[in-house]
Design a protein around this motif. Structure first.
Motif, PDB file in Angstrom:
ATOM      1  N   CYS A 182     -39.635  37.644 -16.820  1.00  0.00           N
ATOM      2  CA  CYS A 182     -39.470  38.280 -18.138  1.00  0.00           C
ATOM      3  C   CYS A 182     -40.549  39.265 -18.451  1.00  0.00           C
ATOM      4  N   GLY A 183     -40.035  39.957 -19.395  1.00  0.00           N
ATOM      5  CA  GLY A 183     -41.143  41.154 -19.750  1.00  0.00           C
ATOM      6  C   GLY A 183     -41.002  41.906 -20.806  1.00  0.00           C
ATOM      7  N   GLY A 184     -41.794  42.299 -21.821  1.00  0.00           N
ATOM      8  CA  GLY A 184     -41.393  42.830 -23.219  1.00  0.00           C
ATOM      9  C   GLY A 184     -40.426  41.893 -23.871  1.00  0.00           C
ATOM     10  N   SER A 185     -41.027  40.715 -24.050  1.00  0.00           N
ATOM     11  CA  SER A 185     -39.991  39.557 -24.516  1.00  0.00           C
ATOM     12  C   SER A 185     -39.984  39.713 -26.050  1.00  0.00           C
ATOM     13  N   ASP A 186     -38.908  39.363 -26.816  1.00  0.00           N
ATOM     14  CA  ASP A 186     -38.962  38.936 -28.010  1.00  0.00           C
ATOM     15  C   ASP A 186     -38.645  37.437 -28.455  1.00  0.00           C
ATOM     16  N   ALA A 187     -38.382  37.148 -29.608  1.00  0.00           N
ATOM     17  CA  ALA A 187     -38.251  35.718 -29.948  1.00  0.00           C
ATOM     18  C   ALA A 187     -36.703  35.446 -29.554  1.00  0.00           C
ATOM     19  N   PHE A 188     -35.650  36.525 -29.247  1.00  0.00           N
ATOM     20  CA  PHE A 188     -34.443  36.296 -28.987  1.00  0.00           C
ATOM     21  C   PHE A 188     -34.450  35.745 -27.430  1.00  0.00           C
ATOM     22  N   SER A 189     -35.346  36.273 -26.762  1.00  0.00           N
ATOM     23  CA  SER A 189     -35.509  36.089 -25.259  1.00  0.00           C
ATOM     24  C   SER A 189     -35.303  34.513 -24.699  1.00  0.00           C
ATOM     25  N   SER A 226     -54.556  38.622 -24.600  1.00  0.00           N
ATOM     26  CA  SER A 226     -53.793  39.141 -25.134  1.00  0.00           C
ATOM     27  C   SER A 226     -52.390  38.808 -24.907  1.00  0.00           C
ATOM     28  N   ASN A 227     -52.224  37.437 -24.655  1.00  0.00           N
ATOM     29  CA  ASN A 227     -50.825  37.055 -24.502  1.00  0.00           C
ATOM     30  C   ASN A 227     -50.481  36.078 -25.510  1.00  0.00           C
ATOM     31  N   PRO A 228     -49.545  36.248 -26.495  1.00  0.00           N
ATOM     32  CA  PRO A 228     -48.743  37.514 -26.523  1.00  0.00           C
ATOM     33  C   PRO A 228     -48.990  38.731 -26.683  1.00  0.00           C
ATOM     34  N   SER A 229     -48.340  39.648 -26.366  1.00  0.00           N
ATOM     35  CA  SER A 229     -48.886  41.031 -26.556  1.00  0.00           C
ATOM     36  C   SER A 229     -48.294  41.704 -27.907  1.00  0.00           C
ATOM     37  N   PRO A 230     -48.836  43.027 -28.224  1.00  0.00           N
ATOM     38  CA  PRO A 230     -48.190  43.374 -29.608  1.00  0.00           C
ATOM     39  C   PRO A 230     -47.050  43.476 -29.637  1.00  0.00           C
ATOM     40  N   GLY A 231     -46.325  43.739 -28.467  1.00  0.00           N
ATOM     41  CA  GLY A 231     -44.821  44.018 -28.483  1.00  0.00           C
ATOM     42  C   GLY A 231     -44.088  42.812 -28.634  1.00  0.00           C
ATOM     43  N   ASN A 232     -44.767  41.743 -28.233  1.00  0.00           N
ATOM     44  CA  ASN A 232     -44.014  40.410 -28.481  1.00  0.00           C
ATOM     45  C   ASN A 232     -44.096  39.817 -29.777  1.00  0.00           C
ATOM     46  N   MET A 233     -45.315  40.151 -30.383  1.00  0.00           N
ATOM     47  CA  MET A 233     -45.624  39.684 -31.626  1.00  0.00           C
ATOM     48  C   MET A 233     -44.584  40.381 -32.573  1.00  0.00           C
ATOM     49  N   ALA A 234     -44.331  41.615 -32.410  1.00  0.00           N
ATOM     50  CA  ALA A 234     -43.383  42.387 -33.091  1.00  0.00           C
ATOM     51  C   ALA A 234     -41.930  42.058 -33.113  1.00  0.00           C
ATOM     52  N   GLY A 235     -41.709  41.284 -32.089  1.00  0.00           N
ATOM     53  CA  GLY A 235     -40.404  40.640 -31.908  1.00  0.00           C
ATOM     54  C   GLY A 235     -40.406  39.362 -32.373  1.00  0.00           C
ATOM     55  N   GLY A 236     -41.367  38.790 -33.003  1.00  0.00           N
ATOM     56  CA  GLY A 236     -41.246  37.630 -33.643  1.00  0.00           C
ATOM     57  C   GLY A 236     -41.989  36.511 -32.835  1.00  0.00           C
ATOM     58  N   ILE A 237     -42.618  36.695 -31.818  1.00  0.00           N
ATOM     59  CA  ILE A 237     -43.246  35.602 -30.997  1.00  0.00           C
ATOM     60  C   ILE A 237     -44.836  35.515 -31.589  1.00  0.00           C
ATOM     61  N   THR A 238     -45.196  34.384 -31.950  1.00  0.00           N
ATOM     62  CA  THR A 238     -46.608  34.182 -32.794  1.00  0.00           C
ATOM     63  C   THR A 238     -47.562  33.865 -31.760  1.00  0.00           C
ATOM     64  N   ASN A 239     -47.426  33.092 -30.832  1.00  0.00           N
ATOM     65  CA  ASN A 239     -48.418  32.785 -29.894  1.00  0.00           C
ATOM     66  C   ASN A 239     -48.097  32.093 -28.661  1.00  0.00           C
ATOM     67  N   ILE A 240     -48.789  31.993 -27.507  1.00  0.00           N
ATOM     68  CA  ILE A 240     -48.553  31.447 -26.400  1.00  0.00           C
ATOM     69  C   ILE A 240     -47.655  30.353 -26.078  1.00  0.00           C
ATOM     70  N   ALA A 241     -47.802  29.310 -26.876  1.00  0.00           N
ATOM     71  CA  ALA A 241     -47.082  27.915 -26.872  1.00  0.00           C
ATOM     72  C   ALA A 241     -45.454  28.348 -27.105  1.00  0.00           C
TER      73      ALA A 241
END
Length: 520
Positions: A285-292, A364-379
């Protein structure tokens, strides 16, 4: 962009504007944009939003006191940094990364996939190899031994760019250039590079390989041509150096000549029916968002289960993106030894990262793009990422680029960086890749076809030339996970049989070796 906010009339929200993933969750995921002032209902209680909530972002469903645990997927993803009222947007500003120490069980959730049906279509058209594996493609590979020969490697392959391979049984000529091979010295880094390049050359998708070096680099081409490196049924190899050939132009000419001779000697291979047990999928997976973690990854997991049930292999990677969810994988381990091996890989990665980053959050995990997509933290990210592995028993754990010799669901130690992670899994023997993305990723591997799966319909529409499958149908209420997984499975067999993916048609040929040591 797919996640931009749109001002909507609160009275026009759909009946189910969010997705509640587990009964114990005190947050839900916004399925659509929820504007400020929207009046909603949960468990008979009215909720009103105080601010806009973008698709994929979390909304508090119950009151959560400061310091109390926030649950998603039925698992801890952190603690409230302040009092969360029902209707509050929950993200990095008010959710602290703090999870209890995971309790590990080994083999308590092993599965024989009894509830996974056997599909009617159980073969694909591939290239059987003498060592028992099968290719989904039939390439001649030009393998660069070092950065010093990268340009010549690319020029050899470029000579065949506009050539028709009709009737040859070969699908094309691909270059495998990279930025390593000198300046590292002997040791763990060089061993890892040699294992990676050796695995890429000795791969079921490779009919023959030409190894190209400068001549004086640390990573000598002779390593790949030694008799002791030969495996039963290994594709033929040749080697040349720029210094021996007399410079760049002559080396390219020698390489082109060698490729033509190898195509002629390889014969006119034709695709033949192969059992699904010969498929080995790289799960990425790459460039994930919360829907992933809600649509695409569980769909891939169901598809992986269909393949594993028939004796195939599905390999999960990205060690950094199982942290916080590793306890779910140890429960599925075939034995305590397999589960402990997984934890050893995670411990190794902690030690590795500690040299460069914050070992607690991986920085740097999650990335800025991940966070923009709704993912808050690595867990939270990891809990969604491991869904790609389906429900099968974890049968084996491998180090990076190690030859995968077990069927079933397996794990490979690899970085979270997509090109390097996929490179390791392909070097291990994966002959096809399922790649999920929420924000949109434009990646394709050099020698293994990559099937791109968009987690939401907005990205699928916005990047339609790069996405092979839209998993947003699940969030849209048009399809369930089983239906999506079956659709992925049929696409997987079509691609394994020769159908080009979007990334192949666009000419994507990304590859990156993983360097873990210093540059000298």
């Amino acid at each position: 962009m797919p996640t931009q906010l749109v001002n909507l009339d609160p009275s026009r929200l759909p009946a189910n504007p969010w997705i509640h993933l587990h009964p114990s969750d005190n947050v839900a995921v916004a399925r659509v944009h929820i504007p400020a002032g929207a009046k909603l209902e949960f468990e008979g209680e009215q909720i009103q939003t105080s601010q806009p909530i973008a698709p994929g972002h979390k909304i508090a469903l119950r009151e959560v006191a400061a310091g109390e645990t926030v649950y998603k997927y039925g698992e801890e993803i952190g603690r409230a940094g302040e009092l969360l009222h029902p209707g509050t947007w929950v993200h990095t500003h008010n959710l602290e990364f703090d999870i209890n120490e995971r309790q590990y069980e080994f083999g308590t959730a092993r599965s024989d996939l009894a509830d996974i049906p056997l599909p009617e279509n159980r073969t694909f058209m591939g290239y059987p190899r003498a060592d028992g594996r099968a290719g989904t493609r039939n390439f001649v590979a030009i393998v660069g031994a070092s950065n010093c020969s990268a340009y010549a490697t690319e020029r050899i392959a470029a000579a065949f760019r506009d050539e028709s391979f009709a009737g040859t049984g070969v699908d094309g000529v691909v270059a495998l250039p990279h930025a390593d091979g000198c300046g590292q010295g002997e040791g763990a880094d060089m061993d890892l590079l040699r294992k990676t390049l050796g695995g890429l050359a000795d791969h079921p998708n490779i009919a023959a390989a030409v190894v190209v070096g400068l001549g004086c680099e640390v990573n000598q081409i002779g390593y790949y041509l030694r008799d002791e490196t030969a495996q039963p049924g290994m594709a033929p190899r040749r080697g040349l150096t720029l210094q021996e050939s007399g410079g760049t132009r002559r080396a390219v000419e020698d390489g082109v000549r060698a490729v033509r001779e190898m195509i002629e000697s390889a014969g006119r291979l034709e695709r033949q029916p192969c059992p699904v047990s010969k498929i080995a999928i790289s799960l990425e997976c790459g460039g994930s968002d919360a829907f992933s973690g809600i649509t695409a990854n569980p769909g891939v997991g169901y598809c992986a289960d269909l393949v594993v049930k028939q004796g195939g292999t599905a390999c999960l990677g990205e060690t950094t993106e199982i942290w916080g969810a590793e306890h779910l994988l140890t429960r599925r381990s075939a034995s305590p030894a397999v589960g402990r091996r997984l934890l050893e890989m995670l411990d190794w990665y902690f030690d590795y990262v500690r040299r460069f980053k914050d070992p607690v959050t991986f920085n740097s995990n999650p990335s800025p793009g991940n966070m923009a997509g709704g993912i808050t933290n690595i867990a939270e990210k990891s809990l969604g990422a491991v869904a790609k592995g389906g429900h099968a028993t974890l049968s084996a754990v491998y180090d990076y680029a190690e030859r995968i010799d077990e069927s079933g669901f397996v794990f490979m130690n690899s970085p979270g960086y997509d090109p390097a992670s996929v490179t390791g899994m392909v070097a291990g023997g994966c002959n096809i890749c399922l790649f999920t993305t929420g924000r949109g990723s434009c990646f394709g591997f050099a020698t293994a076809p990559v099937i791109k799966v968009a987690s939401n319909s907005a990205t699928a529409r916005h990047m339609d030339e790069d996405m092979d499958i839209n998993a947003g149908t699940v969030a849209d209420g048009e399809e369930d996970i089983a239906g999506l997984g079956r659709r992925m499975y049929e696409t997987l067999l079509e691609v394994a049989s020769g159908r080009q993916t979007c990334s192949e048609r666009l000419g994507h040929r990304e590859m990156m070796t993983w360097r873990i040591g210093p540059t000298l």
